[in-house]
Design a protein around this motif. Structure first.
Motif, PDB file in Angstrom:
ATOM      1  N   PRO A  48       0.845  -1.196   0.000  1.00 47.13           N
ATOM      2  CA  PRO A  48       0.000   0.000   0.000  1.00 47.13           C
ATOM      3  C   PRO A  48       0.881   1.247   0.000  1.00 47.13           C
ATOM      4  O   PRO A  48       2.004   1.216   0.500  1.00 47.13           O
ATOM      5  N   PHE A  49       0.371   2.320  -0.589  1.00 47.65           N
ATOM      6  CA  PHE A  49       1.184   3.537  -0.680  1.00 47.65           C
ATOM      7  C   PHE A  49       0.310   4.766  -0.457  1.00 47.65           C
ATOM      8  O   PHE A  49      -0.895   4.745  -0.698  1.00 47.65           O
ATOM      9  N   ALA A  50       0.972   5.825  -0.005  1.00 47.56           N
ATOM     10  CA  ALA A  50       0.290   7.113   0.144  1.00 47.56           C
ATOM     11  C   ALA A  50       0.443   7.875  -1.161  1.00 47.56           C
ATOM     12  O   ALA A  50       1.429   7.706  -1.874  1.00 47.56           O
ATOM     13  N   LEU A  51      -0.538   8.684  -1.465  1.00 49.15           N
ATOM     14  CA  LEU A  51      -0.484   9.545  -2.640  1.00 49.15           C
ATOM     15  C   LEU A  51      -0.862  10.942  -2.180  1.00 49.15           C
ATOM     16  O   LEU A  51      -1.908  11.124  -1.540  1.00 49.15           O
ATOM     17  N   LEU A  52       0.002  11.909  -2.455  1.00 49.08           N
ATOM     18  CA  LEU A  52      -0.242  13.285  -2.019  1.00 49.08           C
ATOM     19  C   LEU A  52      -0.144  14.207  -3.229  1.00 49.08           C
ATOM     20  O   LEU A  52       0.909  14.260  -3.883  1.00 49.08           O
ATOM     21  N   LEU A  53      -1.237  14.891  -3.545  1.00 47.11           N
ATOM     22  CA  LEU A  53      -1.216  15.828  -4.671  1.00 47.11           C
ATOM     23  C   LEU A  53      -0.596  17.137  -4.197  1.00 47.11           C
ATOM     24  O   LEU A  53      -1.085  17.746  -3.237  1.00 47.11           O
ATOM     25  N   PRO A  54       0.488  17.554  -4.840  1.00 50.28           N
ATOM     26  CA  PRO A  54       1.265  18.662  -4.284  1.00 50.28           C
ATOM     27  C   PRO A  54       0.612  20.034  -4.409  1.00 50.28           C
ATOM     28  O   PRO A  54       1.077  20.985  -3.791  1.00 50.28           O
ATOM     29  N   ASP A  55      -0.478  20.149  -5.195  1.00 53.53           N
ATOM     30  CA  ASP A  55      -1.165  21.446  -5.238  1.00 53.53           C
ATOM     31  C   ASP A  55      -1.768  21.792  -3.886  1.00 53.53           C
ATOM     32  O   ASP A  55      -1.916  22.962  -3.548  1.00 53.53           O
ATOM     33  N   MET A  56      -2.179  20.767  -3.151  1.00 53.34           N
ATOM     34  CA  MET A  56      -2.902  21.007  -1.906  1.00 53.34           C
ATOM     35  C   MET A  56      -1.916  21.010  -0.740  1.00 53.34           C
ATOM     36  O   MET A  56      -1.252  20.000  -0.488  1.00 53.34           O
TER      37      MET A  56
ATOM     38  N   ASN B 184      -8.478   0.924   1.557  1.00 49.04           N
ATOM     39  CA  ASN B 184      -8.077   2.132   0.815  1.00 49.04           C
ATOM     40  C   ASN B 184      -8.692   3.319   1.547  1.00 49.04           C
ATOM     41  O   ASN B 184      -9.852   3.255   1.979  1.00 49.04           O
ATOM     42  N   ILE B 185      -7.915   4.395   1.680  1.00 49.35           N
ATOM     43  CA  ILE B 185      -8.398   5.555   2.442  1.00 49.35           C
ATOM     44  C   ILE B 185      -8.334   6.800   1.549  1.00 49.35           C
ATOM     45  O   ILE B 185      -7.321   7.027   0.869  1.00 49.35           O
ATOM     46  N   ILE B 186      -9.383   7.591   1.601  1.00 46.83           N
ATOM     47  CA  ILE B 186      -9.397   8.846   0.834  1.00 46.83           C
ATOM     48  C   ILE B 186      -9.658  10.005   1.793  1.00 46.83           C
ATOM     49  O   ILE B 186     -10.606   9.962   2.585  1.00 46.83           O
ATOM     50  N   GLY B 187      -8.807  11.027   1.713  1.00 43.55           N
ATOM     51  CA  GLY B 187      -9.015  12.237   2.513  1.00 43.55           C
ATOM     52  C   GLY B 187     -10.118  13.076   1.887  1.00 43.55           C
ATOM     53  O   GLY B 187     -10.133  13.259   0.661  1.00 43.55           O
ATOM     54  N   VAL B 188     -11.052  13.543   2.714  1.00 47.20           N
ATOM     55  CA  VAL B 188     -12.139  14.385   2.186  1.00 47.20           C
ATOM     56  C   VAL B 188     -12.356  15.591   3.086  1.00 47.20           C
ATOM     57  O   VAL B 188     -11.993  15.584   4.267  1.00 47.20           O
ATOM     58  N   GLN B 189     -12.957  16.601   2.505  1.00 47.23           N
ATOM     59  CA  GLN B 189     -13.360  17.800   3.241  1.00 47.23           C
ATOM     60  C   GLN B 189     -14.645  18.322   2.639  1.00 47.23           C
ATOM     61  O   GLN B 189     -15.001  17.967   1.513  1.00 47.23           O
ATOM     62  N   GLU B 190     -15.297  19.215   3.407  1.00 46.80           N
ATOM     63  CA  GLU B 190     -16.528  19.796   2.881  1.00 46.80           C
ATOM     64  C   GLU B 190     -16.211  20.904   1.889  1.00 46.80           C
ATOM     65  O   GLU B 190     -15.266  21.657   2.083  1.00 46.80           O
TER      66      GLU B 190
ATOM     67  N   LEU C 232     -18.731  16.351   0.107  1.00 48.32           N
ATOM     68  CA  LEU C 232     -17.405  15.926   0.570  1.00 48.32           C
ATOM     69  C   LEU C 232     -16.485  15.716  -0.629  1.00 48.32           C
ATOM     70  O   LEU C 232     -16.690  14.790  -1.422  1.00 48.32           O
ATOM     71  N   TYR C 233     -15.502  16.588  -0.769  1.00 46.08           N
ATOM     72  CA  TYR C 233     -14.615  16.476  -1.927  1.00 46.08           C
ATOM     73  C   TYR C 233     -13.309  15.790  -1.561  1.00 46.08           C
ATOM     74  O   TYR C 233     -12.851  15.853  -0.413  1.00 46.08           O
ATOM     75  N   ILE C 234     -12.742  15.128  -2.549  1.00 45.01           N
ATOM     76  CA  ILE C 234     -11.457  14.442  -2.391  1.00 45.01           C
ATOM     77  C   ILE C 234     -10.374  15.516  -2.321  1.00 45.01           C
ATOM     78  O   ILE C 234     -10.228  16.308  -3.247  1.00 45.01           O
ATOM     79  N   ASN C 235      -9.641  15.543  -1.202  1.00 46.36           N
ATOM     80  CA  ASN C 235      -8.754  16.695  -0.959  1.00 46.36           C
ATOM     81  C   ASN C 235      -7.300  16.466  -1.383  1.00 46.36           C
ATOM     82  O   ASN C 235      -6.430  17.233  -1.004  1.00 46.36           O
ATOM     83  N   GLY C 236      -7.053  15.420  -2.142  1.00 49.27           N
ATOM     84  CA  GLY C 236      -5.702  15.231  -2.663  1.00 49.27           C
ATOM     85  C   GLY C 236      -4.804  14.367  -1.784  1.00 49.27           C
ATOM     86  O   GLY C 236      -3.586  14.369  -1.937  1.00 49.27           O
ATOM     87  N   ARG C 237      -5.395  13.624  -0.852  1.00 53.51           N
ATOM     88  CA  ARG C 237      -4.630  12.697  -0.015  1.00 53.51           C
ATOM     89  C   ARG C 237      -5.292  11.319  -0.089  1.00 53.51           C
ATOM     90  O   ARG C 237      -6.507  11.196   0.129  1.00 53.51           O
ATOM     91  N   TYR C 238      -4.486  10.293  -0.381  1.00 53.09           N
ATOM     92  CA  TYR C 238      -5.011   8.948  -0.574  1.00 53.09           C
ATOM     93  C   TYR C 238      -4.050   7.945   0.050  1.00 53.09           C
ATOM     94  O   TYR C 238      -2.852   8.190   0.093  1.00 53.09           O
ATOM     95  N   ILE C 239      -4.587   6.806   0.492  1.00 58.02           N
ATOM     96  CA  ILE C 239      -3.761   5.612   0.738  1.00 58.02           C
ATOM     97  C   ILE C 239      -4.404   4.522  -0.115  1.00 58.02           C
ATOM     98  O   ILE C 239      -5.602   4.239   0.035  1.00 58.02           O
ATOM     99  N   LEU C 240      -3.619   3.969  -1.030  1.00 56.98           N
ATOM    100  CA  LEU C 240      -4.187   3.017  -1.989  1.00 56.98           C
ATOM    101  C   LEU C 240      -3.456   1.682  -1.928  1.00 56.98           C
ATOM    102  O   LEU C 240      -2.258   1.624  -1.634  1.00 56.98           O
ATOM    103  N   GLN C 241      -4.210   0.642  -2.235  1.00 53.44           N
ATOM    104  CA  GLN C 241      -3.632  -0.696  -2.318  1.00 53.44           C
ATOM    105  C   GLN C 241      -3.018  -0.875  -3.714  1.00 53.44           C
ATOM    106  O   GLN C 241      -3.485  -0.271  -4.681  1.00 53.44           O
ATOM    107  N   PRO C 242      -1.980  -1.711  -3.821  1.00 54.49           N
ATOM    108  CA  PRO C 242      -1.258  -1.810  -5.102  1.00 54.49           C
ATOM    109  C   PRO C 242      -2.105  -2.386  -6.246  1.00 54.49           C
ATOM    110  O   PRO C 242      -1.720  -2.226  -7.410  1.00 54.49           O
TER     111      PRO C 242
ATOM    112  N   ALA D 169     -12.533  -2.553   0.153  1.00 56.22           N
ATOM    113  CA  ALA D 169     -13.197  -1.476   0.902  1.00 56.22           C
ATOM    114  C   ALA D 169     -12.476  -0.143   0.703  1.00 56.22           C
ATOM    115  O   ALA D 169     -11.247  -0.095   0.592  1.00 56.22           O
ATOM    116  N   PHE D 170     -13.259   0.922   0.659  1.00 57.53           N
ATOM    117  CA  PHE D 170     -12.742   2.294   0.635  1.00 57.53           C
ATOM    118  C   PHE D 170     -13.358   3.044   1.804  1.00 57.53           C
ATOM    119  O   PHE D 170     -14.580   3.024   1.984  1.00 57.53           O
ATOM    120  N   HIS D 171     -12.504   3.706   2.573  1.00 57.56           N
ATOM    121  CA  HIS D 171     -13.002   4.516   3.683  1.00 57.56           C
ATOM    122  C   HIS D 171     -12.589   5.973   3.506  1.00 57.56           C
ATOM    123  O   HIS D 171     -11.503   6.266   3.001  1.00 57.56           O
TER     124      HIS D 171
END
Ligand code: G1P
Length: 296
Positions: free
Chosen positions: A126-134, A156-162, A202-212, A243-245
């Motif tokens: 599993p790996f983290a993914l960080l979009l550098p714009d945010m 799998n985890i997705i960062g979200v915000q309002e 709830l929008y995806i804020n550019g932070r993820y942990i994903l399975q390979p 699963a995705f949380h």
């Protein structure tokens, strides 16, 4: 369960919203106060326990690799001149030997394609993914909370915000289900929904942990919104098997991909800095008074 050790940073984007600044300089190297934007994002990953930093770059981005290298002459000169705090600050941000990898996204086919370009460097974990714009500002970082949620769920985890519902069409939006640990079940995802069709605010804020397993899906992913290979579309397919949380991050986020967000980030991080915060606050007040007396 495997620990999240690696993080991917897709930094190949052209930065067209920032021309002419980004004609020769990557947008990720623009500075917020005195640190390049990409350094904030790498620092967030490191704070979350990440040990290996994978950059998916492109042409004109070589300076990012230089930024994360040891600048021997500079370090030596700082040491000789007794500039110890400057040197310590650089060294503290410095990834160790062998902790960075760089690969190139040869053609700009979208975020999904950029992530796929990192498949060999990530391997079967599993790996983290960080979009550098945010870039984010809070006591506890977003990725740290996500790593903890991943340690509890293995999902799998997705960062979200309002977001303002009027802005939903700019982002990936998730549907919210039952609470799980410090997060919630994701019931659906849509990339850049048309007005009135978003499943939540709830929008995806550019932070993820994903399975390979995402990589095999990305390999065959067709183009989606904006005629690009979208990560969100591939995640939807992976969701049929895994699963995705969602992790609802409560801190501040600044979209440094736009001039407005970038200026806001500079003000916010400037105000929060012990060394320049008072000065920045005084400047804001002075400019505010000048603008209101000009309007009177
Ligand atoms: C990407 C993602 C989107 C996410 C956004 C956050 O979009 O595809 O789901 O909400 O980042 O910044 P982009 O900004 O590349 O259009």
């Amino acid at each position: 369960m495997k620990k999240v050790r690696k993080a991917v940073f897709p930094v190949a984007g052209l930065g067209t919203r920032f021309l002419p600044a980004t004609k020769a300089i990557p947008k990720e190297m623009l500075t917020v106060v005195d640190k390049p934007v990409i350094q904030y994002v790498v620092d967030e990953a490191r704070e979350a326990g990440i040990e290996h930093f994978i950059f998916v770059t492109g042409r004109n981005k070589a300076v990012i690799e230089d930024h994360f290298d040891v600048q021997f002459e500079l370090y030596n000169t700082l040491a000789q001149r007794g500039k110890n705090s400057e040197l310590a600050r650089l060294q503290q941000m410095q990834p160790g030997p062998g902790q960075t990898s760089f690969t190139r996204q040869q053609v700009p086919l979208g975020l999904g394609h950029a992530v796929w370009c990192a498949r060999e460097l990530v391997g079967d974990e599993p790996f983290a993914l960080l979009l550098p714009d945010m870039i984010m500002q809070s006591e506890r970082s977003c990725m740290k909370g996500m790593v903890e949620l991943h340690a509890a769920t293995g999902s799998n985890i997705i960062g979200v915000q309002e977001c303002d519902p009027a802005d939903a069409h700019k982002y990936g939006i998730v549907g919210r289900g039952a609470a799980v640990h410090t997060g919630f079940e994701i019931t659906g995802m849509v990339e850049k929904p048309k007005a009135g069709t978003a499943p939540s605010n709830l929008y995806i804020n550019g932070r993820y942990i994903l399975q390979p397993e995402i990589f095999a899906i990305l390999e065959h992913q067709e183009r989606g919104a904006g005629n690009e290979i979208q990560l969100t579309d591939a995640m939807l397919k992976l969701q049929r098997e895994q699963a995705f949380h969602g992790f609802h991050y409560r801190g501040e986020t600044y979209d440094c991909g736009s001039p407005e967000g970038f200026i806001e980030a500079n003000i916010a991080f400037g105000l929060a800095r012990a060394d320049v915060g008072t000065h920045v606050a005084a400047v804001i007040e002075k400019l505010r008074l000048r603008a209101s007396s000009a309007a009177a």
